[in-house]
Design a protein around this motif. Structure first.
Motif, PDB file in Angstrom:
ATOM      1  N   MET A  93       0.850  -1.190   0.000  1.00 57.66           N
ATOM      2  CA  MET A  93       0.000   0.000   0.000  1.00 57.66           C
ATOM      3  C   MET A  93       0.888   1.244   0.000  1.00 57.66           C
ATOM      4  O   MET A  93       1.173   1.825   1.054  1.00 57.66           O
ATOM      5  N   GLY A  94       1.369   1.594  -1.177  1.00 63.60           N
ATOM      6  CA  GLY A  94       2.229   2.759  -1.310  1.00 63.60           C
ATOM      7  C   GLY A  94       3.652   2.381  -1.679  1.00 63.60           C
ATOM      8  O   GLY A  94       4.123   1.271  -1.407  1.00 63.60           O
ATOM      9  N   ILE A  95       4.340   3.348  -2.290  1.00 64.47           N
ATOM     10  CA  ILE A  95       5.695   3.108  -2.777  1.00 64.47           C
ATOM     11  C   ILE A  95       6.661   2.783  -1.646  1.00 64.47           C
ATOM     12  O   ILE A  95       7.615   2.031  -1.820  1.00 64.47           O
ATOM     13  N   ASP A  96       6.387   3.326  -0.439  1.00 64.32           N
ATOM     14  CA  ASP A  96       7.286   3.092   0.687  1.00 64.32           C
ATOM     15  C   ASP A  96       7.259   1.638   1.143  1.00 64.32           C
ATOM     16  O   ASP A  96       8.196   1.182   1.816  1.00 64.32           O
ATOM     17  N   MET A  97       6.199   0.921   0.821  1.00 59.70           N
ATOM     18  CA  MET A  97       6.074  -0.490   1.230  1.00 59.70           C
ATOM     19  C   MET A  97       6.638  -1.446   0.184  1.00 59.70           C
ATOM     20  O   MET A  97       6.654  -2.651   0.384  1.00 59.70           O
ATOM     21  N   GLN A  98       7.110  -0.896  -0.928  1.00 62.09           N
ATOM     22  CA  GLN A  98       7.533  -1.750  -2.036  1.00 62.09           C
ATOM     23  C   GLN A  98       8.723  -2.630  -1.674  1.00 62.09           C
ATOM     24  O   GLN A  98       8.797  -3.800  -2.062  1.00 62.09           O
ATOM     25  N   GLY A  99       9.673  -2.073  -0.918  1.00 65.63           N
ATOM     26  CA  GLY A  99      10.856  -2.843  -0.545  1.00 65.63           C
ATOM     27  C   GLY A  99      10.507  -4.049   0.308  1.00 65.63           C
ATOM     28  O   GLY A  99      11.007  -5.159   0.075  1.00 65.63           O
TER      29      GLY A  99
ATOM     30  N   GLY B 224       0.655  -2.551   4.652  1.00 67.11           N
ATOM     31  CA  GLY B 224       0.473  -1.120   4.864  1.00 67.11           C
ATOM     32  C   GLY B 224       1.448  -0.619   5.913  1.00 67.11           C
ATOM     33  O   GLY B 224       2.233  -1.394   6.482  1.00 67.11           O
ATOM     34  N   GLU B 225       1.381   0.668   6.202  1.00 64.44           N
ATOM     35  CA  GLU B 225       2.313   1.262   7.166  1.00 64.44           C
ATOM     36  C   GLU B 225       2.132   0.645   8.550  1.00 64.44           C
ATOM     37  O   GLU B 225       3.115   0.359   9.245  1.00 64.44           O
ATOM     38  N   GLU B 226       0.867   0.455   8.979  1.00 64.80           N
ATOM     39  CA  GLU B 226       0.619  -0.104  10.307  1.00 64.80           C
ATOM     40  C   GLU B 226       1.150  -1.521  10.415  1.00 64.80           C
ATOM     41  O   GLU B 226       1.757  -1.909  11.414  1.00 64.80           O
TER      42      GLU B 226
END
Length: 421
Positions: free
Chosen positions: A334-340, A384-386
């Motif tokens: 969920m978002g580019i930051d979670m891609q790794g 996701g971030e959470e």
């Protein structure tokens, strides 16, 4: 302007490649049963090989070969068939030194400048087998049995095996003279190709598919009536072996095949539902080919099957398998930051034998869920971030709809347990 493929060629697209792999796997399984081993030869050879091996008076050599001169002024030809190439390799690599009987098979592209039609292309693919070293009819029967078993394994039951003997250098001249006597007064009514064949290769007149030539050659003498004792004994023994194996066959005295190297046994298998172009397999014995290519006299027999023709038959009869596009898990960041994190999970899953895919288009979760459905994914791993902050993922069972928050290092175990259940 859009660049297109050459006429007579066809791309094998991803949705079709599974059908090819299926046929090739059945081929390999059958060849393993019969102890035939794969050989792979170059797609081009010195032109002389085909001039000597196939015969300069054949349609292939006269009209259909793709021949070119390379920068070293050598005449090369894209292989129009593979028997001559296999024989060349057999001699060059001294395969005869390892065993008295070499049982080989090949799968690959061939090239002929021919009129494209259903199931026939200028670049086409053949499966073929060659057995080099045995002169007895038992190997002829085995070769025919292999072809029949393969076609039946693929589901093609409405098969007709046609059989003939085309004699040998001892008895064929007798038949040639009788056939020329029969044709002499009919030559003016034959097509231009058959008029040319009258002196050079009169047996090829019987192979002509033009209606007028077929009519004019009705009542032609049969070569089986001119066979020498050796050829006659060989042919009768072959027929008895096929009868013992409960393989039905029909005698076809007009079956001469299109290549000059055939001797004794000639056969063809037809599949009636294909209509006028019903031949799916053809082959025969070629006891003089090895010597013609520079080796010691060595008997041989083989056949070739056009894979495009087989595919056409299987498609018409709806005999091709349905391949599943299902994957085990779709990883949805969920978002580019979670891609790794998602990519690391994807790699771990694949390394452990779990089929997995992820979003590489940087789309939202709604689009990703649609992609998961497109792949018929059993699970979706949502990151996701959470979830990432807790080293967890949300794993959704796409069959039940149940979602569960689990540790990221437990994903593989959870998927495997649910799949087994």
């Amino acid at each position: 302007m859009l660049v297109t493929g050459p006429r007579g060629t066809k791309d094998i697209l991803p949705e079709a490649s599974g059908n090819w792999q299926y046929i090739e796997q059945v081929i390999r399984d059958i060849c393993r049963l019969y102890l035939y081993k794969e050989i792979r030869t170059p797609v081009f050879e010195h032109t002389e090989l085909f001039l000597r091996g196939i015969g300069e008076t054949t349609d292939i050599v006269e009209k259909e070969m793709y021949t070119f001169t390379d920068r070293g002024e050598r005449s090369l030809t894209l292989r129009p068939e593979n028997t001559a190439a296999v024989v060349r390799s057999y001699l060059e690599n001294k395969l005869y030194a390892d065993t008295l009987l070499n049982k080989l098979f090949y799968i690959g592209p061939m090239f002929r400048y021919d009129r494209p039609q259903a199931g026939r292309y200028r670049q086409f693919h053949q499966f073929g087998v060659e057995a080099l070293g045995s002169k007895g009819p038992a190997i002829d029967a085995e070769i025919i049995m292999l072809a029949v078993q393969l076609l039946r394994k693929l589901g093609l039951d409405d098969l007709t095996l046609y059989l003939n003997s085309v004699g040998c250098p001892q008895c064929r001249p007798i038949y040639r003279e009788k056939l020329q006597d029969f044709l002499r007064e009919k030559t003016s009514h034959l097509c231009s190709d058959c008029q040319s064949r009258f002196e050079r290769n009169p047996m090829r007149v019987l192979d002509c598919k033009k209606e007028k030539c077929t009519e004019e050659t009705q009542g032609a003498p049969h070569i089986v009536d001119c066979l020498c004792d050796e050829c006659s004994t060989h042919f009768n023994h072959l027929k008895s072996l096929l009868t013992l194996a409960e393989v039905d066959f029909k005698l076809n005295p007009r079956l001469v095949r299109g290549l000059d190297y055939y001797t004794k046994t000639a056969f063809e298998i037809q599949y009636a539902p294909l209509g006028a172009q019903s031949a799916v397999c053809g082959g025969g014995r070629y006891d003089g080919l090895v010597a013609e290519c520079g080796g010691q006299p060595t008997p041989g027999i083989g056949f070739a099957i056009g894979i495009e023709r087989i595919l056409l038959a299987l498609e018409k009869q709806k005999l091709l398998p349905v391949f599943s596009n299902t994957i085990d898990v779709f990883v949805a960041p969920m978002g580019i930051d979670m891609q790794g994190i998602a990519f690391k999970l994807l790699c771990n899953l694949r390394e452990n034998g779990i089929t997995a895919e992820m979003d590489f288009m940087e789309k939202g979760i709604k689009w990703q869920m649609k992609q998961a459905n497109k792949y018929s994914a059993k699970f979706v791993a949502i990151i996701g971030e959470e979830e990432a902050a807790q080293d967890k993922i949300m794993l959704k069972n796409m069959l039940t709809g149940v979602q569960e928050l689990i540790n990221i290092d437990e994903v593989q175990q959870k998927i495997e347990l649910d799949v087994e259940a």
